[in-house]
Design a protein around this motif. Structure first.
Motif, PDB file in Angstrom:
ATOM      1  N   VAL A  65      14.210  -2.519  -5.448  1.00 25.09           N
ATOM      2  CA  VAL A  65      13.645  -1.644  -4.415  1.00 25.09           C
ATOM      3  C   VAL A  65      14.008  -2.183  -3.026  1.00 25.09           C
ATOM      4  O   VAL A  65      14.372  -1.416  -2.124  1.00 25.09           O
ATOM      5  N   GLY A  66      13.930  -3.511  -2.877  1.00 28.81           N
ATOM      6  CA  GLY A  66      14.298  -4.123  -1.601  1.00 28.81           C
ATOM      7  C   GLY A  66      15.744  -3.837  -1.225  1.00 28.81           C
ATOM      8  O   GLY A  66      16.063  -3.598  -0.051  1.00 28.81           O
ATOM      9  N   ILE A  67      16.630  -3.840  -2.207  1.00 29.96           N
ATOM     10  CA  ILE A  67      18.035  -3.531  -1.946  1.00 29.96           C
ATOM     11  C   ILE A  67      18.186  -2.065  -1.550  1.00 29.96           C
ATOM     12  O   ILE A  67      18.913  -1.734  -0.605  1.00 29.96           O
ATOM     13  N   ALA A  68      17.495  -1.169  -2.264  1.00 27.37           N
ATOM     14  CA  ALA A  68      17.545   0.256  -1.910  1.00 27.37           C
ATOM     15  C   ALA A  68      17.030   0.472  -0.491  1.00 27.37           C
ATOM     16  O   ALA A  68      17.599   1.260   0.279  1.00 27.37           O
ATOM     17  N   ARG A  69      15.960  -0.219  -0.138  1.00 28.55           N
ATOM     18  CA  ARG A  69      15.406  -0.094   1.221  1.00 28.55           C
ATOM     19  C   ARG A  69      16.417  -0.562   2.264  1.00 28.55           C
ATOM     20  O   ARG A  69      16.574   0.057   3.320  1.00 28.55           O
ATOM     21  N   ALA A  70      17.112  -1.671   1.978  1.00 24.51           N
ATOM     22  CA  ALA A  70      18.112  -2.185   2.917  1.00 24.51           C
ATOM     23  C   ALA A  70      19.272  -1.207   3.093  1.00 24.51           C
ATOM     24  O   ALA A  70      19.866  -1.123   4.167  1.00 24.51           O
ATOM     25  N   LEU A  71      19.588  -0.449   2.040  1.00 26.31           N
ATOM     26  CA  LEU A  71      20.688   0.508   2.089  1.00 26.31           C
ATOM     27  C   LEU A  71      20.293   1.827   2.745  1.00 26.31           C
ATOM     28  O   LEU A  71      21.162   2.609   3.145  1.00 26.31           O
ATOM     29  N   ALA A  72      19.000   2.067   2.873  1.00 26.68           N
ATOM     30  CA  ALA A  72      18.523   3.387   3.279  1.00 26.68           C
ATOM     31  C   ALA A  72      18.977   3.783   4.677  1.00 26.68           C
ATOM     32  O   ALA A  72      19.157   4.965   4.965  1.00 26.68           O
ATOM     33  N   ASN A  73      19.167   2.806   5.561  1.00 22.06           N
ATOM     34  CA  ASN A  73      19.597   3.104   6.926  1.00 22.06           C
ATOM     35  C   ASN A  73      21.110   3.158   7.064  1.00 22.06           C
ATOM     36  O   ASN A  73      21.631   3.165   8.190  1.00 22.06           O
ATOM     37  N   GLU A  74      21.815   3.168   5.937  1.00 27.62           N
ATOM     38  CA  GLU A  74      23.275   3.234   5.912  1.00 27.62           C
ATOM     39  C   GLU A  74      23.893   2.127   6.758  1.00 27.62           C
ATOM     40  O   GLU A  74      24.707   2.375   7.659  1.00 27.62           O
ATOM     41  N   PRO A  75      23.542   0.866   6.471  1.00 30.85           N
ATOM     42  CA  PRO A  75      24.053  -0.247   7.277  1.00 30.85           C
ATOM     43  C   PRO A  75      25.531  -0.507   7.016  1.00 30.85           C
ATOM     44  O   PRO A  75      26.051  -0.223   5.936  1.00 30.85           O
ATOM     45  N   ARG A  76      26.185  -1.087   8.006  1.00 28.71           N
ATOM     46  CA  ARG A  76      27.574  -1.515   7.836  1.00 28.71           C
ATOM     47  C   ARG A  76      27.632  -2.967   7.370  1.00 28.71           C
ATOM     48  O   ARG A  76      28.678  -3.425   6.912  1.00 28.71           O
ATOM     49  N   ASN A  89       0.820  -1.224   0.000  1.00 28.17           N
ATOM     50  CA  ASN A  89       0.000   0.000   0.000  1.00 28.17           C
ATOM     51  C   ASN A  89       0.846   1.261   0.000  1.00 28.17           C
ATOM     52  O   ASN A  89       0.328   2.368   0.178  1.00 28.17           O
ATOM     53  N   MET A  90       2.153   1.120  -0.182  1.00 33.38           N
ATOM     54  CA  MET A  90       3.057   2.267  -0.241  1.00 33.38           C
ATOM     55  C   MET A  90       3.743   2.306  -1.597  1.00 33.38           C
ATOM     56  O   MET A  90       4.021   1.259  -2.189  1.00 33.38           O
ATOM     57  N   THR A  91       4.030   3.506  -2.070  1.00 31.75           N
ATOM     58  CA  THR A  91       4.788   3.623  -3.313  1.00 31.75           C
ATOM     59  C   THR A  91       6.227   3.158  -3.078  1.00 31.75           C
ATOM     60  O   THR A  91       6.665   2.969  -1.937  1.00 31.75           O
ATOM     61  N   VAL A  92       6.948   3.000  -4.180  1.00 36.48           N
ATOM     62  CA  VAL A  92       8.362   2.639  -4.092  1.00 36.48           C
ATOM     63  C   VAL A  92       9.102   3.642  -3.210  1.00 36.48           C
ATOM     64  O   VAL A  92       9.869   3.263  -2.309  1.00 36.48           O
ATOM     65  N   LEU A  93       8.885   4.918  -3.448  1.00 38.37           N
ATOM     66  CA  LEU A  93       9.564   5.960  -2.673  1.00 38.37           C
ATOM     67  C   LEU A  93       9.216   5.871  -1.193  1.00 38.37           C
ATOM     68  O   LEU A  93      10.098   5.980  -0.322  1.00 38.37           O
ATOM     69  N   GLU A  94       7.956   5.641  -0.881  1.00 33.85           N
ATOM     70  CA  GLU A  94       7.530   5.541   0.515  1.00 33.85           C
ATOM     71  C   GLU A  94       8.132   4.310   1.190  1.00 33.85           C
ATOM     72  O   GLU A  94       8.488   4.356   2.373  1.00 33.85           O
ATOM     73  N   ASN A  95       8.251   3.201   0.448  1.00 34.49           N
ATOM     74  CA  ASN A  95       8.874   2.001   0.996  1.00 34.49           C
ATOM     75  C   ASN A  95      10.311   2.265   1.442  1.00 34.49           C
ATOM     76  O   ASN A  95      10.755   1.757   2.475  1.00 34.49           O
ATOM     77  N   VAL A  96      11.027   3.067   0.650  1.00 29.65           N
ATOM     78  CA  VAL A  96      12.447   3.297   0.940  1.00 29.65           C
ATOM     79  C   VAL A  96      12.643   4.377   2.007  1.00 29.65           C
ATOM     80  O   VAL A  96      13.616   4.336   2.766  1.00 29.65           O
ATOM     81  N   TYR A 140       7.234   6.445  -8.042  1.00 31.20           N
ATOM     82  CA  TYR A 140       5.876   6.780  -7.621  1.00 31.20           C
ATOM     83  C   TYR A 140       4.878   5.649  -7.900  1.00 31.20           C
ATOM     84  O   TYR A 140       3.679   5.809  -7.688  1.00 31.20           O
ATOM     85  N   LYS A 141       5.379   4.529  -8.350  1.00 25.55           N
ATOM     86  CA  LYS A 141       4.520   3.371  -8.591  1.00 25.55           C
ATOM     87  C   LYS A 141       4.405   2.517  -7.330  1.00 25.55           C
ATOM     88  O   LYS A 141       5.227   2.619  -6.413  1.00 25.55           O
ATOM     89  N   TYR A 142       3.386   1.648  -7.314  1.00 28.00           N
ATOM     90  CA  TYR A 142       3.221   0.696  -6.225  1.00 28.00           C
ATOM     91  C   TYR A 142       3.890  -0.629  -6.606  1.00 28.00           C
ATOM     92  O   TYR A 142       4.061  -0.935  -7.794  1.00 28.00           O
ATOM     93  N   PRO A 143       4.301  -1.426  -5.611  1.00 25.18           N
ATOM     94  CA  PRO A 143       5.014  -2.680  -5.909  1.00 25.18           C
ATOM     95  C   PRO A 143       4.305  -3.580  -6.907  1.00 25.18           C
ATOM     96  O   PRO A 143       4.959  -4.250  -7.717  1.00 25.18           O
ATOM     97  N   SER A 144       2.986  -3.601  -6.877  1.00 22.08           N
ATOM     98  CA  SER A 144       2.243  -4.489  -7.778  1.00 22.08           C
ATOM     99  C   SER A 144       2.450  -4.140  -9.251  1.00 22.08           C
ATOM    100  O   SER A 144       2.200  -4.982 -10.132  1.00 22.08           O
TER     101      SER A 144
END
Length: 271
Positions: free
Chosen positions: A174-185, A120-127, A160-164
């Motif tokens: 998108v999943g990889i971008a989300r994982a990187l968003a918190n600047e993980p080590r 229910n979230m756009t790609v941008l909102e997911n990240v 601005y699209k939804y995952p579906s």
């Protein structure tokens, strides 16, 4: 004895690290440490006395047959699975329930095989969600960070699209971008291409290969043998909940020392 890999200036040497001599630069420290880790599901012994150290900046591929404990191992590192005995440390902090687990998870990103995007979230909102909730970033800064990462993984035009509305390969990026968003080590990948159609596997592996050159520590559970051979600093082979063998990719693929490792590669590479 863990056969650790030293990586310096893009050069990988798959040898057991000797004691450092005076005057030599200090080897990268272990950012992940597992000591005598066991995991049970009822009576089933899923992980058996796992000892493993992963150096900062190292790329480690974990291979093995289905049911060998690969995914369980990396899920224990950020306590998505509670381990039954032993100790796990990430960046010096013991992984266990409590306030410190929040800090551990801030520094550990995870990419799942099933994408796990919020529909229910756009790609941008997911990240942007993680940086706002976990890092306390302002919405404006989080959005700027998300756009930068979506550009990095080659999917900014879909923000601005939804995952579906996305293909499997696009969703995983998108999943990889989300994982990187918190600047993980540390980045953990749990078979990131297993749910993808064959034609989409390459686009995701290309993104991961690019990340492998950035200095982030990566543990990757995968069935992609060619990728493991050419991108990883170290390969670990697991079977029946145990680390059977580990070493530099060329040694593991070309001259495995254990019968079980040889049998696995003969079976897999014959197809």
């Amino acid at each position: 004895m863990i056969n650790e890999t030293r990586t310096t200036q893009g050069t990988t040497q798959g040898t057991t690290l000797p004691p450092l001599e005076a005057g030599l630069p200090e080897a990268p420290r272990a950012i992940i440490s597992l000591e005598g880790v066991n995991k049970y599901y009822g009576d089933f012994h899923a992980l058996k006395n796992i000892d493993l150290k992963v150096r900062e900046g190292e790329v480690v591929a974990i291979l093995g047959p289905s049911g060998s404990g690969k995914s369980t191992l990396i899920r224990c590192i950020n306590h998505l699975e509670a381990y039954s005995a032993g100790d796990i440390y990430v960046d010096g902090t013991r992984v266990q329930p409590g306030p410190e687990l929040i800090e551990v998870r801030k520094g550990v990103g995870m990419v799942f095989q099933s994408f796990n995007l919020f529909p229910n979230m756009t790609v941008l909102e997911n990240v942007t969600l993680g940086p706002i909730r976990v890092r306390g970033m302002s919405p404006g800064d989080a959005q700027a960070r998300a756009k930068e990462l979506l550009e990095k993984v080659g999917i900014a035009e879909q923000m601005y699209k939804y995952p579906s509305a996305l293909s499997g390969g696009q969703q995983q990026r998108v999943g990889i971008a989300r994982a990187l968003a918190n600047e993980p080590r540390v980045l953990l990948f749990d078979e990131p291409t297993s749910a993808l159609d064959p034609e989409m596997v390459g686009e995701v592996l290309d993104v991961i290969k690019t990340l492998a050159g950035t200095g982030v520590t990566m543990l990757l559970v995968t069935h992609e043998m060619g990728f493991a051979r050419h991108v990883a600093d170290r390969v670990i082979f697991m079977e029946a909940g145990q680390i059977v063998e580990e070493g530099a990719p060329e040694q593991i693929f070309s001259a495995p020392q254990e019968d079980r490792t040889r049998a696995f590669f003969q079976s897999v590479l014959a197809h």
